[in-house]
Design a protein around this motif. Structure first.
Motif, PDB file in Angstrom:
ATOM      1  N   ILE A  19       0.828  -1.203   0.000  1.00 31.50           N
ATOM      2  CA  ILE A  19       0.000   0.000   0.000  1.00 31.50           C
ATOM      3  C   ILE A  19       0.865   1.257   0.000  1.00 31.50           C
ATOM      4  CG2 ILE A  19      -1.643   1.357   1.362  1.00 31.50           C
ATOM      5  CD1 ILE A  19      -2.867  -1.377   2.232  1.00 31.50           C
ATOM      6  N   ASP A  20       1.827   1.330   0.912  1.00 33.43           N
ATOM      7  CA  ASP A  20       2.649   2.544   1.024  1.00 33.43           C
ATOM      8  C   ASP A  20       3.721   2.633  -0.054  1.00 33.43           C
ATOM      9  OD1 ASP A  20       1.187   3.344   3.196  1.00 33.43           O
ATOM     10  OD2 ASP A  20       2.630   2.645   4.683  1.00 33.43           O
ATOM     11  N   GLY A  21       4.215   1.502  -0.519  1.00 38.45           N
ATOM     12  CA  GLY A  21       5.313   1.510  -1.481  1.00 38.45           C
ATOM     13  C   GLY A  21       4.890   1.481  -2.930  1.00 38.45           C
ATOM     14  N   TRP A  22       3.744   0.857  -3.217  1.00 42.76           N
ATOM     15  CA  TRP A  22       3.334   0.713  -4.614  1.00 42.76           C
ATOM     16  C   TRP A  22       2.065   1.480  -4.948  1.00 42.76           C
ATOM     17  CZ3 TRP A  22       4.103  -5.292  -4.537  1.00 42.76           C
ATOM     18  CH2 TRP A  22       5.462  -5.570  -4.640  1.00 42.76           C
ATOM     19  N   ILE A  23       1.050   1.361  -4.114  1.00 42.83           N
ATOM     20  CA  ILE A  23      -0.239   1.961  -4.461  1.00 42.83           C
ATOM     21  C   ILE A  23      -0.210   3.482  -4.295  1.00 42.83           C
ATOM     22  CG2 ILE A  23      -2.689   2.092  -3.866  1.00 42.83           C
ATOM     23  CD1 ILE A  23      -2.515  -0.903  -3.134  1.00 42.83           C
ATOM     24  N   LYS A  31      -2.696  -0.390 -13.695  1.00 46.63           N
ATOM     25  CA  LYS A  31      -1.496  -0.888 -13.018  1.00 46.63           C
ATOM     26  C   LYS A  31      -1.724  -1.039 -11.511  1.00 46.63           C
ATOM     27  CE  LYS A  31       1.900   0.982 -16.249  1.00 46.63           C
ATOM     28  NZ  LYS A  31       3.024   1.920 -16.421  1.00 46.63           N
ATOM     29  N   ILE A  32      -2.624  -0.235 -10.957  1.00 48.96           N
ATOM     30  CA  ILE A  32      -2.903  -0.274  -9.525  1.00 48.96           C
ATOM     31  C   ILE A  32      -3.848  -1.417  -9.159  1.00 48.96           C
ATOM     32  CG2 ILE A  32      -3.977   0.988  -7.615  1.00 48.96           C
ATOM     33  CD1 ILE A  32      -2.981   3.555  -8.879  1.00 48.96           C
ATOM     34  N   VAL A  33      -4.782  -1.735 -10.046  1.00 53.09           N
ATOM     35  CA  VAL A  33      -5.836  -2.712  -9.738  1.00 53.09           C
ATOM     36  C   VAL A  33      -5.288  -4.048  -9.231  1.00 53.09           C
ATOM     37  CG1 VAL A  33      -7.726  -4.072 -10.740  1.00 53.09           C
ATOM     38  CG2 VAL A  33      -7.570  -1.628 -11.200  1.00 53.09           C
ATOM     39  N   PRO A  34      -4.305  -4.674  -9.890  1.00 50.29           N
ATOM     40  CA  PRO A  34      -3.820  -5.960  -9.364  1.00 50.29           C
ATOM     41  C   PRO A  34      -3.156  -5.838  -7.985  1.00 50.29           C
ATOM     42  CG  PRO A  34      -2.919  -5.547 -11.560  1.00 50.29           C
ATOM     43  CD  PRO A  34      -3.680  -4.334 -11.153  1.00 50.29           C
ATOM     44  N   ILE A  35      -2.507  -4.716  -7.747  1.00 53.27           N
ATOM     45  CA  ILE A  35      -1.857  -4.506  -6.447  1.00 53.27           C
ATOM     46  C   ILE A  35      -2.921  -4.317  -5.370  1.00 53.27           C
ATOM     47  CG2 ILE A  35      -0.209  -3.098  -5.149  1.00 53.27           C
ATOM     48  CD1 ILE A  35       0.925  -2.237  -7.933  1.00 53.27           C
ATOM     49  N   GLU A  36      -3.957  -3.528  -5.678  1.00 52.85           N
ATOM     50  CA  GLU A  36      -5.053  -3.341  -4.729  1.00 52.85           C
ATOM     51  C   GLU A  36      -5.765  -4.659  -4.441  1.00 52.85           C
ATOM     52  OE1 GLU A  36      -6.605   1.233  -5.243  1.00 52.85           O
ATOM     53  OE2 GLU A  36      -7.342  -0.253  -6.677  1.00 52.85           O
TER      54      GLU A  36
END
Length: 152
Positions: free
Chosen positions: A93-97, A128-133
């Motif tokens: 969350i803090d590093g990628w999103i 790009k955010i959706v898979p990380i979320e």
């Protein structure tokens, strides 16, 4: 309700404060169809982002306190796995999103005068955010299951 009950209640409320916005904020952002809706969605999610941060602090504080008063320490495997998954989730969350969301906010502020159509670059960044979320949400579910079921 003794100290244990109070801490456990706070711990559960803090987990709700984290999980709720984490599942709702992406839905709010993705629902925007115009630049003005997107600005509104980003403003709302930015304000909501404070709740999980406070909840996370309370969650850690009450979790450590519960470990101390129950004399559990790090002796339980489910607890160790939960802590490890929680750390991984925080990094995601803090590093990628969040850095990607800041980039989206910057693009939005720059394109404020370019009409009401959402910039194409926003769609690419959001994809790009959706898979990380989604991964962070799955980690939250796994942590919750570990905390409730305590399988090992």
């Amino acid at each position: 309700m003794g100290l244990f009950g109070l801490l456990l209640a706070l711990h559960i409320l803090a987990s709700i404060a984290i999980i709720g916005p984490a599942f709702v904020m992406p839905v709010i952002r993705r629902s925007a169809r115009t630049v003005s809706q997107l600005h509104f969605a980003v403003n709302i999610t930015t304000k909501l982002a404070v709740i999980p941060k406070i909840g996370g602090f309370v969650l850690i504080l009450t979790g450590v306190w519960l470990m101390i008063i129950t004399k559990m320490g790090l002796s339980q495997m489910w607890l160790n796995v939960s802590i490890l998954l929680s750390l991984l989730m925080v990094v995601m969350i803090d590093g990628w999103i969040e850095p990607r969301l800041k980039k989206i906010v910057k693009i939005l502020s720059e394109s404020q005068d370019q009409g009401n159509e959402i910039p194409a670059e926003f769609g690419r960044l959001l994809k790009k955010i959706v898979p990380i979320e989604t991964t962070a949400q799955l980690l939250m579910i796994a942590i919750l299951v570990l905390m409730v079921v305590k399988p090992f």
